[in-house]
Write a protein that holds these residues in place. Sequence first.
Motif, PDB file in Angstrom:
ATOM      1  N   TRP A 190       2.088  -0.870  -5.140  1.00 32.59           N
ATOM      2  CA  TRP A 190       0.668  -0.500  -5.192  1.00 32.59           C
ATOM      3  C   TRP A 190       0.133  -0.555  -6.614  1.00 32.59           C
ATOM      4  O   TRP A 190      -1.036  -0.853  -6.844  1.00 32.59           O
ATOM      5  CB  TRP A 190       0.460   0.888  -4.607  1.00 32.59           C
ATOM      6  CG  TRP A 190      -0.941   1.399  -4.744  1.00 32.59           C
ATOM      7  CD1 TRP A 190      -1.384   2.409  -5.560  1.00 32.59           C
ATOM      8  CD2 TRP A 190      -2.113   0.905  -4.066  1.00 32.59           C
ATOM      9  NE1 TRP A 190      -2.738   2.581  -5.428  1.00 32.59           N
ATOM     10  CE2 TRP A 190      -3.218   1.680  -4.518  1.00 32.59           C
ATOM     11  CE3 TRP A 190      -2.329  -0.101  -3.133  1.00 32.59           C
ATOM     12  CZ2 TRP A 190      -4.514   1.454  -4.061  1.00 32.59           C
ATOM     13  CZ3 TRP A 190      -3.622  -0.321  -2.674  1.00 32.59           C
ATOM     14  CH2 TRP A 190      -4.698   0.462  -3.138  1.00 32.59           C
ATOM     15  N   TYR A 238      -4.319  -4.499   7.789  1.00 31.15           N
ATOM     16  CA  TYR A 238      -3.500  -5.234   6.831  1.00 31.15           C
ATOM     17  C   TYR A 238      -3.355  -6.718   7.157  1.00 31.15           C
ATOM     18  O   TYR A 238      -2.798  -7.468   6.365  1.00 31.15           O
ATOM     19  CB  TYR A 238      -2.092  -4.625   6.761  1.00 31.15           C
ATOM     20  CG  TYR A 238      -2.055  -3.190   6.302  1.00 31.15           C
ATOM     21  CD1 TYR A 238      -2.252  -2.857   4.965  1.00 31.15           C
ATOM     22  CD2 TYR A 238      -1.813  -2.150   7.205  1.00 31.15           C
ATOM     23  CE1 TYR A 238      -2.205  -1.536   4.540  1.00 31.15           C
ATOM     24  CE2 TYR A 238      -1.762  -0.829   6.791  1.00 31.15           C
ATOM     25  CZ  TYR A 238      -1.958  -0.524   5.462  1.00 31.15           C
ATOM     26  OH  TYR A 238      -1.923   0.776   5.049  1.00 31.15           O
ATOM     27  N   HIS A 254     -10.942  -2.240   4.873  1.00 32.84           N
ATOM     28  CA  HIS A 254      -9.733  -2.272   4.056  1.00 32.84           C
ATOM     29  C   HIS A 254     -10.034  -2.119   2.571  1.00 32.84           C
ATOM     30  O   HIS A 254      -9.150  -1.763   1.787  1.00 32.84           O
ATOM     31  CB  HIS A 254      -8.989  -3.593   4.305  1.00 32.84           C
ATOM     32  CG  HIS A 254      -7.693  -3.705   3.584  1.00 32.84           C
ATOM     33  ND1 HIS A 254      -6.564  -3.016   3.962  1.00 32.84           N
ATOM     34  CD2 HIS A 254      -7.339  -4.429   2.485  1.00 32.84           C
ATOM     35  CE1 HIS A 254      -5.572  -3.315   3.138  1.00 32.84           C
ATOM     36  NE2 HIS A 254      -6.016  -4.172   2.233  1.00 32.84           N
ATOM     37  N   LYS A 302      -3.229  -2.619  -6.325  1.00 33.47           N
ATOM     38  CA  LYS A 302      -4.499  -1.894  -6.434  1.00 33.47           C
ATOM     39  C   LYS A 302      -5.522  -2.672  -7.261  1.00 33.47           C
ATOM     40  O   LYS A 302      -6.731  -2.421  -7.155  1.00 33.47           O
ATOM     41  CB  LYS A 302      -4.277  -0.510  -7.045  1.00 33.47           C
ATOM     42  CG  LYS A 302      -3.965  -0.482  -8.537  1.00 33.47           C
ATOM     43  CD  LYS A 302      -3.926   0.946  -9.052  1.00 33.47           C
ATOM     44  CE  LYS A 302      -3.725   1.007 -10.554  1.00 33.47           C
ATOM     45  NZ  LYS A 302      -2.349   0.703 -10.952  1.00 33.47           N
ATOM     46  N   HIS A 351       0.821  -1.212   0.000  1.00 38.62           N
ATOM     47  CA  HIS A 351       0.000   0.000   0.000  1.00 38.62           C
ATOM     48  C   HIS A 351       0.856   1.262   0.000  1.00 38.62           C
ATOM     49  O   HIS A 351       0.449   2.285  -0.558  1.00 38.62           O
ATOM     50  CB  HIS A 351      -0.916   0.019   1.229  1.00 38.62           C
ATOM     51  CG  HIS A 351      -2.164  -0.781   1.058  1.00 38.62           C
ATOM     52  ND1 HIS A 351      -3.427  -0.229   1.034  1.00 38.62           N
ATOM     53  CD2 HIS A 351      -2.357  -2.112   0.896  1.00 38.62           C
ATOM     54  CE1 HIS A 351      -4.332  -1.171   0.868  1.00 38.62           C
ATOM     55  NE2 HIS A 351      -3.706  -2.328   0.787  1.00 38.62           N
ATOM     56  N   ARG A 356      -8.818   6.253   0.369  1.00 38.74           N
ATOM     57  CA  ARG A 356      -7.456   5.820   0.704  1.00 38.74           C
ATOM     58  C   ARG A 356      -7.191   5.916   2.201  1.00 38.74           C
ATOM     59  O   ARG A 356      -6.509   5.071   2.787  1.00 38.74           O
ATOM     60  CB  ARG A 356      -6.452   6.681  -0.066  1.00 38.74           C
ATOM     61  CG  ARG A 356      -4.988   6.203   0.063  1.00 38.74           C
ATOM     62  CD  ARG A 356      -4.688   5.200  -1.012  1.00 38.74           C
ATOM     63  NE  ARG A 356      -3.451   4.476  -0.779  1.00 38.74           N
ATOM     64  CZ  ARG A 356      -2.451   4.413  -1.663  1.00 38.74           C
ATOM     65  NH1 ARG A 356      -2.546   5.051  -2.813  1.00 38.74           N
ATOM     66  NH2 ARG A 356      -1.380   3.693  -1.411  1.00 38.74           N
ATOM     67  N   HIS A 369      -8.855   2.639   3.445  1.00 40.55           N
ATOM     68  CA  HIS A 369      -8.358   1.326   3.030  1.00 40.55           C
ATOM     69  C   HIS A 369      -6.873   1.115   3.327  1.00 40.55           C
ATOM     70  O   HIS A 369      -6.363  -0.001   3.199  1.00 40.55           O
ATOM     71  CB  HIS A 369      -8.693   1.013   1.555  1.00 40.55           C
ATOM     72  CG  HIS A 369      -7.927   1.789   0.521  1.00 40.55           C
ATOM     73  ND1 HIS A 369      -8.552   2.464  -0.498  1.00 40.55           N
ATOM     74  CD2 HIS A 369      -6.611   1.970   0.317  1.00 40.55           C
ATOM     75  CE1 HIS A 369      -7.659   3.026  -1.283  1.00 40.55           C
ATOM     76  NE2 HIS A 369      -6.470   2.739  -0.809  1.00 40.55           N
ATOM     77  N   ASP A 370      -6.179   2.162   3.765  1.00 43.20           N
ATOM     78  CA  ASP A 370      -4.823   1.983   4.273  1.00 43.20           C
ATOM     79  C   ASP A 370      -4.894   1.589   5.751  1.00 43.20           C
ATOM     80  O   ASP A 370      -4.449   2.320   6.642  1.00 43.20           O
ATOM     81  CB  ASP A 370      -4.007   3.268   4.096  1.00 43.20           C
ATOM     82  CG  ASP A 370      -3.535   3.456   2.664  1.00 43.20           C
ATOM     83  OD1 ASP A 370      -3.653   2.508   1.873  1.00 43.20           O
ATOM     84  OD2 ASP A 370      -3.050   4.554   2.344  1.00 43.20           O
ATOM     85  N   HIS A 383      -7.967  -4.155  -5.097  1.00 44.14           N
ATOM     86  CA  HIS A 383      -8.899  -3.186  -4.510  1.00 44.14           C
ATOM     87  C   HIS A 383      -9.869  -2.602  -5.539  1.00 44.14           C
ATOM     88  O   HIS A 383     -10.741  -1.815  -5.167  1.00 44.14           O
ATOM     89  CB  HIS A 383      -8.120  -2.052  -3.839  1.00 44.14           C
ATOM     90  CG  HIS A 383      -7.499  -2.443  -2.537  1.00 44.14           C
ATOM     91  ND1 HIS A 383      -8.075  -2.148  -1.316  1.00 44.14           N
ATOM     92  CD2 HIS A 383      -6.363  -3.136  -2.262  1.00 44.14           C
ATOM     93  CE1 HIS A 383      -7.320  -2.621  -0.346  1.00 44.14           C
ATOM     94  NE2 HIS A 383      -6.273  -3.230  -0.893  1.00 44.14           N
TER      95      HIS A 383
END
Length: 278
Positions: free
Chosen positions: A123, A220, A208, A127, A117, A213, A216-217, A130
């Motif tokens: 990323w 983990y 998540h 991504k 991330h 952002r 979703h950061d 996601h």
Amino acid sequence: MNVTDSSLPVSEQGLPLNEIFLSMAIAAFLLLIVMEGLKPYQRFDRKVAKNSVVTNTTAFLFNNVILTTLRASSLFFVAQQFSNYGVLSGLSNGPIKWVLSFLLFDLAIYVWHYASHKNEFLWRFHKIHHSDKTFNVTTGFRFHVFDLFIEIVMKCLFVIVFGVDAYVILAIELIELSFIFFHHSNLSFDKEDLLSKVIITPALHRTHHSALRSEHDSNYGIVLSIWDQLFGTRKELVPKKIGLDLIEADNFIQLFFLAFITERHVGKLLGLIPKGKK
């Protein structure tokens, strides 16, 4: 080495333990699919949900054909060559070594997930996971082949540093796979908040997958939620939207090539980011 190799530990019934773990992972996937269909936590647009399942399944089939053999052989080969040299090599083979191997592996995956991330290059591929506009068990299949390839290298380094036996690393991976299915499931249940104090649940992982952002950061972890608590990355909230705002993929081809288009590229194309002075 094959997961049914006779050199692997066996249960009292004579079945290789890794074969049992694989059966459990498949059973968990099928059970969660049925549960989602009967009582989903959230109902998504029918067309979007269908595209999600088809795209995710296609990604799984493609990635599986490309990487399954490489993943197994590389991890097994590395484990066979280096299991006697790592940090845990001095421990006798037994429950204590297995538990430590699992804890260290789960922590390593947490660190890898965090890096995926925070690092722009990683990323770029992560991504893709996601980009799903829905949240269901098959979202656990939605990965870019390069993301998985780099992860294989990371896991091989883990095996070298810690010296984990081949059958143990495979068993851990199958356990982690079962939890990936679980925390991507579109479900909610009683006492989930209590369970989330120990393991990653759908509610935590749903956060998540938020479109924001800043949301979703977080969260983990793959199996244990203690890592997020220890390192301050835990968030408990209900996301208003799932997916990524500037990134979309309605089929596998789009999914694959999205890795080579960053949010910055999309933003410039849409005129959302001012052009620099010439």
